[in-house]
Design an enzyme around this catalytic site. Sequence first.
Site, short mmCIF file in Angstrom:
data_model
loop_
_atom_site.label_atom_id
_atom_site.label_comp_id
_atom_site.label_asym_id
_atom_site.label_seq_id
_atom_site.Cartn_x
_atom_site.Cartn_y
_atom_site.Cartn_z
N ASP A 164 -0.02 -15.49 -6.93
CA ASP A 164 -1.31 -15.75 -6.88
C ASP A 164 -2.35 -15.17 -6.33
O ASP A 164 -2.24 -15.05 -5.24
CB ASP A 164 -0.89 -18.11 -5.79
CG ASP A 164 -2.48 -17.99 -6.71
OD1 ASP A 164 -2.94 -18.89 -7.43
OD2 ASP A 164 -2.93 -19.14 -5.23
N SER A 165 -3.25 -16.01 -6.85
CA SER A 165 -4.66 -15.73 -6.46
C SER A 165 -5.02 -15.35 -4.65
O SER A 165 -5.66 -15.55 -3.69
CB SER A 165 -6.02 -16.32 -6.70
OG SER A 165 -6.07 -17.62 -7.10
N TYR A 217 -9.86 -16.20 -7.65
CA TYR A 217 -10.20 -15.46 -9.15
C TYR A 217 -10.59 -16.63 -10.03
O TYR A 217 -10.61 -15.78 -11.72
CB TYR A 217 -8.40 -15.19 -9.59
CG TYR A 217 -7.72 -14.70 -9.28
CD1 TYR A 217 -8.35 -13.66 -7.98
CD2 TYR A 217 -6.02 -14.27 -9.51
CE1 TYR A 217 -7.38 -12.94 -7.94
CE2 TYR A 217 -4.92 -13.13 -8.81
CZ TYR A 217 -5.95 -12.63 -8.43
OH TYR A 217 -4.71 -11.44 -7.95
N GLY A 218 -10.73 -18.06 -10.16
CA GLY A 218 -11.12 -18.25 -11.02
C GLY A 218 -12.55 -17.87 -11.39
O GLY A 218 -13.18 -19.34 -12.13
N CYS A 265 -0.26 -19.40 -10.61
CA CYS A 265 -1.41 -19.03 -11.00
C CYS A 265 -1.79 -19.45 -12.89
O CYS A 265 -1.61 -18.67 -14.13
CB CYS A 265 -2.09 -18.00 -10.57
SG CYS A 265 -4.07 -18.06 -10.56
N ASN A 266 -2.26 -20.37 -13.00
CA ASN A 266 -2.96 -20.58 -14.05
C ASN A 266 -4.25 -19.99 -15.05
O ASN A 266 -4.13 -19.22 -15.89
CB ASN A 266 -3.32 -22.08 -14.45
CG ASN A 266 -2.25 -23.68 -14.10
OD1 ASN A 266 -1.93 -24.07 -15.09
ND2 ASN A 266 -1.96 -23.76 -12.81
N THR A 267 -4.94 -19.38 -13.62
CA THR A 267 -5.91 -18.78 -13.88
C THR A 267 -5.49 -16.90 -14.23
O THR A 267 -5.99 -16.82 -15.38
CB THR A 267 -6.91 -18.09 -12.86
OG1 THR A 267 -7.36 -19.74 -12.73
CG2 THR A 267 -8.11 -17.99 -13.08
N CYS A 312 -4.53 -26.01 -11.75
CA CYS A 312 -4.47 -25.00 -10.73
C CYS A 312 -3.34 -25.30 -9.40
O CYS A 312 -3.78 -26.41 -9.04
CB CYS A 312 -5.63 -24.95 -10.44
SG CYS A 312 -6.14 -23.65 -8.54
N THR A 313 -3.12 -24.46 -8.93
CA THR A 313 -1.16 -24.85 -8.00
C THR A 313 -2.09 -24.86 -6.94
O THR A 313 -0.92 -25.26 -6.44
CB THR A 313 -1.26 -23.26 -7.94
OG1 THR A 313 -1.86 -22.10 -7.37
CG2 THR A 313 -0.04 -23.61 -9.35
N HIS A 314 -3.51 -24.28 -6.79
CA HIS A 314 -3.71 -24.95 -5.06
C HIS A 314 -3.42 -26.44 -5.08
O HIS A 314 -4.36 -27.17 -4.39
CB HIS A 314 -5.32 -24.42 -4.56
CG HIS A 314 -5.84 -22.86 -4.58
ND1 HIS A 314 -4.96 -21.80 -5.61
CD2 HIS A 314 -6.00 -22.46 -3.76
CE1 HIS A 314 -5.49 -20.79 -5.28
NE2 HIS A 314 -5.41 -20.99 -3.37
N1 DGL Z 1 -4.12 -21.09 -7.95
C1 DGL Z 1 -4.94 -20.45 -8.87
C2 DGL Z 1 -4.42 -21.12 -10.05
O1 DGL Z 1 -4.13 -22.17 -10.44
C3 DGL Z 1 -6.02 -20.21 -9.27
C4 DGL Z 1 -7.35 -20.33 -7.59
C5 DGL Z 1 -8.59 -19.88 -7.77
O2 DGL Z 1 -8.30 -18.71 -7.22
O3 DGL Z 1 -9.38 -19.51 -8.44
O4 DGL Z 1 -5.52 -21.13 -11.69
#
Ligand code: DGL
Length: 270
Positions: A12-13, A44-45, A75-77, A199-201
């Site tokens: 993940d990011s 990353y977003g 990570c979806n991004t 988003c996994t966060h």
């Molecule tokens: N956890 C990430 C996701 O699922 C991205 C968060 C980020 O770095 O912006 O999209």
Amino acid sequence: MPDCRAPVAVFDSGLGGISVLRELVRTLPMENYLYFGDSLHAPYGTKTPQEVRRLSFDIMERFMSQGVKTVVIACNTATSAAVNALRDHYDIPIIGMEPALKVACDRGDTAAGDGTAPARHMPQHVIVAATPLTLREHKFAALMDRFKANNMISPQPCPDLVEIVESGRLCDHDLVMRTLHRYFDGYDLPSIDSVVLGCTHFVFYRDYFRELLPSTTAIIDGNRGTVRHLGMVLESLGKLAPEEMDGGVEIANSDSGERIAALSRELLHS
Ligand code: DGL
């Protein structure tokens, strides 16, 4: 080709993918997991797709040198920016993630009496909370296209929720609730059927979302679906680790400070 005892890689990011890792360890405890968080480059977003692709390739190179049998992009991004390019380049299964919009929209289906095709669909109003990049990318537009004719879908970027996890302030109730109100007060919340945590966060905020939303609004994330999908892929390839194997977890991060290491452990056991 790596055998079934080789590790499963997860990245993940930053720390968000630990919400997926937590679910993986619960469901497939016999596997060995190598987790890599790129907290040095998070978020990353708010980056360009090109930057996220480059960072994702760097992480893949690291995993390939470690002989992993599969990679979960937790990570979806990174999935929206890089999964196609990574699959074209590497010859191991790569599991991506996308906002669980289908699960949210399917809640509007009433099954036919014979349990086959849905007899009726009640249009759903769904908020998809994700990063700006995920919501801007072609992959999400294609996903929306599948459901928007019969549902109302509101994409909601929430970039500050990533930063709060990364800076270790997830326990700051006032800060979190203030941030959620800033993103969601513009909606008529009682009319929202579900909020998708894309988003996994954001999965770490489930209790806060519960506090914000009416009890009739469902909160949906894609973590279980991703874990199920990984299990099916490994099984179909004969690459599931043997039941009797003792699994384990190794967490690495591009930020090598003790603060991130401690936070990672804390989130894994939360
Ligand atoms: N956890 C990430 C996701 O699922 C991205 C968060 C980020 O770095 O912006 O999209």
